[in-house]
Design a protein around this motif. Structure first.
Motif, PDB file in Angstrom:
ATOM      1  N   ALA A 215       4.932   8.583  20.555  1.00  0.00           N
ATOM      2  CA  ALA A 215       4.470   7.978  21.804  1.00  0.00           C
ATOM      3  C   ALA A 215       5.158   6.644  22.101  1.00  0.00           C
ATOM      4  CB  ALA A 215       2.963   7.773  21.735  1.00  0.00           C
ATOM      5  N   GLN A 216       6.147   6.284  21.301  1.00  0.00           N
ATOM      6  CA  GLN A 216       6.838   4.995  21.413  1.00  0.00           C
ATOM      7  C   GLN A 216       5.854   3.833  21.283  1.00  0.00           C
ATOM      8  OE1 GLN A 216       9.239   5.208  24.988  1.00  0.00           O
ATOM      9  NE2 GLN A 216      10.765   6.427  23.925  1.00  0.00           N
ATOM     10  N   GLY A 217       4.881   4.013  20.390  1.00  0.00           N
ATOM     11  CA  GLY A 217       3.900   2.973  20.108  1.00  0.00           C
ATOM     12  C   GLY A 217       4.328   2.142  18.915  1.00  0.00           C
ATOM     13  N   TRP A 218       3.386   1.387  18.363  1.00  0.00           N
ATOM     14  CA  TRP A 218       3.683   0.509  17.235  1.00  0.00           C
ATOM     15  C   TRP A 218       2.453   0.403  16.338  1.00  0.00           C
ATOM     16  CZ3 TRP A 218       0.900  -4.074  16.702  1.00  0.00           C
ATOM     17  CH2 TRP A 218       0.137  -4.445  17.819  1.00  0.00           C
ATOM     18  N   TRP A 219       2.685  -0.117  15.142  1.00  0.00           N
ATOM     19  CA  TRP A 219       1.618  -0.227  14.145  1.00  0.00           C
ATOM     20  C   TRP A 219       1.670  -1.577  13.445  1.00  0.00           C
ATOM     21  CZ3 TRP A 219       5.623   3.386  13.684  1.00  0.00           C
ATOM     22  CH2 TRP A 219       6.642   3.029  12.801  1.00  0.00           C
ATOM     23  N   VAL A 220       0.546  -1.912  12.810  1.00  0.00           N
ATOM     24  CA  VAL A 220       0.472  -3.123  11.982  1.00  0.00           C
ATOM     25  C   VAL A 220       0.865  -2.756  10.557  1.00  0.00           C
ATOM     26  CG1 VAL A 220      -0.998  -4.984  11.117  1.00  0.00           C
ATOM     27  CG2 VAL A 220      -1.298  -4.148  13.463  1.00  0.00           C
ATOM     28  N   HIS A 221       0.133  -1.828   9.941  1.00  0.00           N
ATOM     29  CA  HIS A 221       0.427  -1.346   8.595  1.00  0.00           C
ATOM     30  C   HIS A 221       0.348   0.174   8.585  1.00  0.00           C
ATOM     31  CE1 HIS A 221       0.434  -5.287   6.739  1.00  0.00           C
ATOM     32  NE2 HIS A 221      -0.686  -5.566   7.365  1.00  0.00           N
ATOM     33  N   LEU A 222       0.938   0.766   7.546  1.00  0.00           N
ATOM     34  CA  LEU A 222       0.980   2.220   7.444  1.00  0.00           C
ATOM     35  C   LEU A 222       0.116   2.736   6.304  1.00  0.00           C
ATOM     36  CD1 LEU A 222       4.799   2.698   8.037  1.00  0.00           C
ATOM     37  CD2 LEU A 222       2.939   3.170   9.656  1.00  0.00           C
ATOM     38  N   ARG A 223      -0.441   3.923   6.511  1.00  0.00           N
ATOM     39  CA  ARG A 223      -1.260   4.608   5.529  1.00  0.00           C
ATOM     40  C   ARG A 223      -0.730   6.026   5.355  1.00  0.00           C
ATOM     41  NH1 ARG A 223      -2.029  -0.082   4.759  1.00  0.00           N
ATOM     42  NH2 ARG A 223      -3.834  -1.227   5.516  1.00  0.00           N
ATOM     43  N   ARG A 224      -0.915   6.557   4.154  1.00  0.00           N
ATOM     44  CA  ARG A 224      -0.410   7.891   3.801  1.00  0.00           C
ATOM     45  C   ARG A 224      -1.565   8.767   3.363  1.00  0.00           C
ATOM     46  NH1 ARG A 224       3.876   8.717  -1.185  1.00  0.00           N
ATOM     47  NH2 ARG A 224       3.785  10.986  -1.292  1.00  0.00           N
ATOM     48  N   CYS A 225      -1.661   9.962   3.937  1.00  0.00           N
ATOM     49  CA  CYS A 225      -2.662  10.927   3.506  1.00  0.00           C
ATOM     50  C   CYS A 225      -2.269  11.416   2.119  1.00  0.00           C
ATOM     51  CB  CYS A 225      -2.740  12.096   4.479  1.00  0.00           C
ATOM     52  SG  CYS A 225      -3.880  13.406   3.958  1.00  0.00           S
ATOM     53  N   ALA A 226      -3.177  11.302   1.164  1.00  0.00           N
ATOM     54  CA  ALA A 226      -2.885  11.697  -0.215  1.00  0.00           C
ATOM     55  C   ALA A 226      -2.918  13.210  -0.394  1.00  0.00           C
ATOM     56  CB  ALA A 226      -3.884  11.038  -1.170  1.00  0.00           C
ATOM     57  N   GLN A 227      -3.354  13.938   0.610  1.00  0.00           N
ATOM     58  CA  GLN A 227      -3.416  15.392   0.510  1.00  0.00           C
ATOM     59  C   GLN A 227      -2.194  16.062   1.134  1.00  0.00           C
ATOM     60  OE1 GLN A 227      -7.237  16.993   1.378  1.00  0.00           O
ATOM     61  NE2 GLN A 227      -6.487  19.056   1.726  1.00  0.00           N
ATOM     62  N   CYS A 228      -1.789  15.620   2.332  1.00  0.00           N
ATOM     63  CA  CYS A 228      -0.687  16.306   3.025  1.00  0.00           C
ATOM     64  C   CYS A 228       0.524  15.418   3.278  1.00  0.00           C
ATOM     65  CB  CYS A 228      -1.165  16.915   4.339  1.00  0.00           C
ATOM     66  SG  CYS A 228      -1.479  15.719   5.651  1.00  0.00           S
ATOM     67  N   GLY A 229       0.429  14.110   2.986  1.00  0.00           N
ATOM     68  CA  GLY A 229       1.556  13.207   3.157  1.00  0.00           C
ATOM     69  C   GLY A 229       1.707  12.613   4.544  1.00  0.00           C
ATOM     70  N   HIS A 230       0.831  12.959   5.475  1.00  0.00           N
ATOM     71  CA  HIS A 230       0.922  12.436   6.847  1.00  0.00           C
ATOM     72  C   HIS A 230       0.894  10.905   6.838  1.00  0.00           C
ATOM     73  CE1 HIS A 230      -0.685  11.128  10.748  1.00  0.00           C
ATOM     74  NE2 HIS A 230       0.046  12.120  11.233  1.00  0.00           N
ATOM     75  N   ILE A 231       1.829  10.294   7.560  1.00  0.00           N
ATOM     76  CA  ILE A 231       1.846   8.841   7.696  1.00  0.00           C
ATOM     77  C   ILE A 231       1.205   8.482   9.026  1.00  0.00           C
ATOM     78  CG2 ILE A 231       3.276   6.766   7.835  1.00  0.00           C
ATOM     79  CD1 ILE A 231       3.302   8.130   5.073  1.00  0.00           C
ATOM     80  N   GLY A 232       0.186   7.636   8.960  1.00  0.00           N
ATOM     81  CA  GLY A 232      -0.513   7.148  10.143  1.00  0.00           C
ATOM     82  C   GLY A 232      -0.668   5.645  10.075  1.00  0.00           C
TER      83      GLY A 232
ATOM     84  N   CYS B 230      -2.800   1.976  10.361  1.00  0.00           N
ATOM     85  CA  CYS B 230      -4.068   1.457   9.840  1.00  0.00           C
ATOM     86  C   CYS B 230      -5.076   1.174  10.946  1.00  0.00           C
ATOM     87  CB  CYS B 230      -3.799   0.191   9.038  1.00  0.00           C
ATOM     88  SG  CYS B 230      -3.314  -1.231  10.063  1.00  0.00           S
ATOM     89  N   ASP B 231      -6.283   0.838  10.556  1.00  0.00           N
ATOM     90  CA  ASP B 231      -7.341   0.552  11.521  1.00  0.00           C
ATOM     91  C   ASP B 231      -7.140  -0.755  12.270  1.00  0.00           C
ATOM     92  OD1 ASP B 231      -8.579   2.935  11.042  1.00  0.00           O
ATOM     93  OD2 ASP B 231     -10.215   2.099   9.847  1.00  0.00           O
ATOM     94  N   SER B 232      -6.286  -1.647  11.801  1.00  0.00           N
ATOM     95  CA  SER B 232      -5.962  -2.857  12.561  1.00  0.00           C
ATOM     96  C   SER B 232      -4.988  -2.544  13.693  1.00  0.00           C
ATOM     97  CB  SER B 232      -5.343  -3.926  11.647  1.00  0.00           C
ATOM     98  OG  SER B 232      -6.277  -4.362  10.701  1.00  0.00           O
ATOM     99  N   SER B 233      -4.270  -1.450  13.569  1.00  0.00           N
ATOM    100  CA  SER B 233      -3.301  -1.031  14.588  1.00  0.00           C
ATOM    101  C   SER B 233      -4.041  -0.560  15.846  1.00  0.00           C
ATOM    102  CB  SER B 233      -2.431   0.100  14.055  1.00  0.00           C
ATOM    103  OG  SER B 233      -1.733  -0.304  12.910  1.00  0.00           O
ATOM    104  N   PRO B 234      -3.407  -0.676  17.005  1.00  0.00           N
ATOM    105  CA  PRO B 234      -4.084  -0.277  18.242  1.00  0.00           C
ATOM    106  C   PRO B 234      -4.585   1.160  18.251  1.00  0.00           C
ATOM    107  CG  PRO B 234      -2.124  -1.539  18.766  1.00  0.00           C
ATOM    108  CD  PRO B 234      -2.100  -1.287  17.267  1.00  0.00           C
ATOM    109  N   SER B 235      -3.856   2.100  17.643  1.00  0.00           N
ATOM    110  CA  SER B 235      -4.224   3.514  17.759  1.00  0.00           C
ATOM    111  C   SER B 235      -4.964   4.098  16.567  1.00  0.00           C
ATOM    112  CB  SER B 235      -2.965   4.345  18.044  1.00  0.00           C
ATOM    113  OG  SER B 235      -2.416   3.957  19.289  1.00  0.00           O
ATOM    114  N   GLN B 236      -4.974   3.461  15.434  1.00  0.00           N
ATOM    115  CA  GLN B 236      -5.762   3.869  14.259  1.00  0.00           C
ATOM    116  C   GLN B 236      -5.559   5.337  13.886  1.00  0.00           C
ATOM    117  OE1 GLN B 236      -9.667   2.727  15.681  1.00  0.00           O
ATOM    118  NE2 GLN B 236      -9.359   0.618  15.025  1.00  0.00           N
ATOM    119  N   HIS B 237      -4.295   5.752  13.809  1.00  0.00           N
ATOM    120  CA  HIS B 237      -3.994   7.171  13.572  1.00  0.00           C
ATOM    121  C   HIS B 237      -4.368   7.669  12.179  1.00  0.00           C
ATOM    122  CE1 HIS B 237      -1.226   6.755  17.179  1.00  0.00           C
ATOM    123  NE2 HIS B 237      -2.097   7.699  17.506  1.00  0.00           N
ATOM    124  N   ALA B 238      -4.385   6.825  11.157  1.00  0.00           N
ATOM    125  CA  ALA B 238      -4.780   7.299   9.830  1.00  0.00           C
ATOM    126  C   ALA B 238      -6.237   7.748   9.829  1.00  0.00           C
ATOM    127  CB  ALA B 238      -4.549   6.214   8.777  1.00  0.00           C
TER     128      ALA B 238
END
Length: 117
Positions: free
Chosen positions: A25-42, A44-52
């Motif tokens: 979506a051409q967005g941005w993040w503060v910090h990154l989190r990794r799903c320990a089950q499937c590896g998805h990178i999302g 953090c909750d401080s980021s505007p979209s909170q994808h993790a």
């Protein structure tokens, strides 16, 4: 054979070096989190979209870990607690030359005004 227990698969590599949804979506993040089950990178909750967190809500994958250099903590959404987990498949974090917040060129100058508290 992949080792799986409590939402952790130690053999699955991360999905990339940045938040998959923010990059799409051409967005941005503060910090990154990794799903320990499937590896998805999302992001953090401080980021505007909170994808993790949205990844947990959408998939039920209960455990995430930091994808920041030098951080090795895990978080269990189901139990609402942090813990020390096993080493996952490399890489352990985004590249050290990748800016935080990121990605380069997408972070607004007033990014601190958009951080979730």
């Amino acid at each position: 054979m992949a080792q799986e227990q409590a939402g952790i698969d130690t053999e699955v590599p991360p999905s990339g070096t940045g938040c998959a949804e923010c990059l799409a979506a051409q967005g941005w993040w503060v910090h990154l989190r990794r799903c320990a089950q499937c590896g998805h990178i999302g992001c953090c909750d401080s980021s505007p979209s909170q994808h993790a967190t949205h990844h947990f809500e959408d998939t039920g994958h209960p455990v995430m870990t930091s994808f920041e250099p030098g951080e090795d903590w895990f978080w269990d959404f189901s139990a609402q607690r942090g813990f020390r987990g096993p080493r996952l498949a490399d890489p352990q974090s985004h590249p050290v030359d990748q800016p935080t917040p990121g990605p380069a060129g997408q972070v607004p100058a007033d990014w601190q005004d958009h951080v979730n508290q």
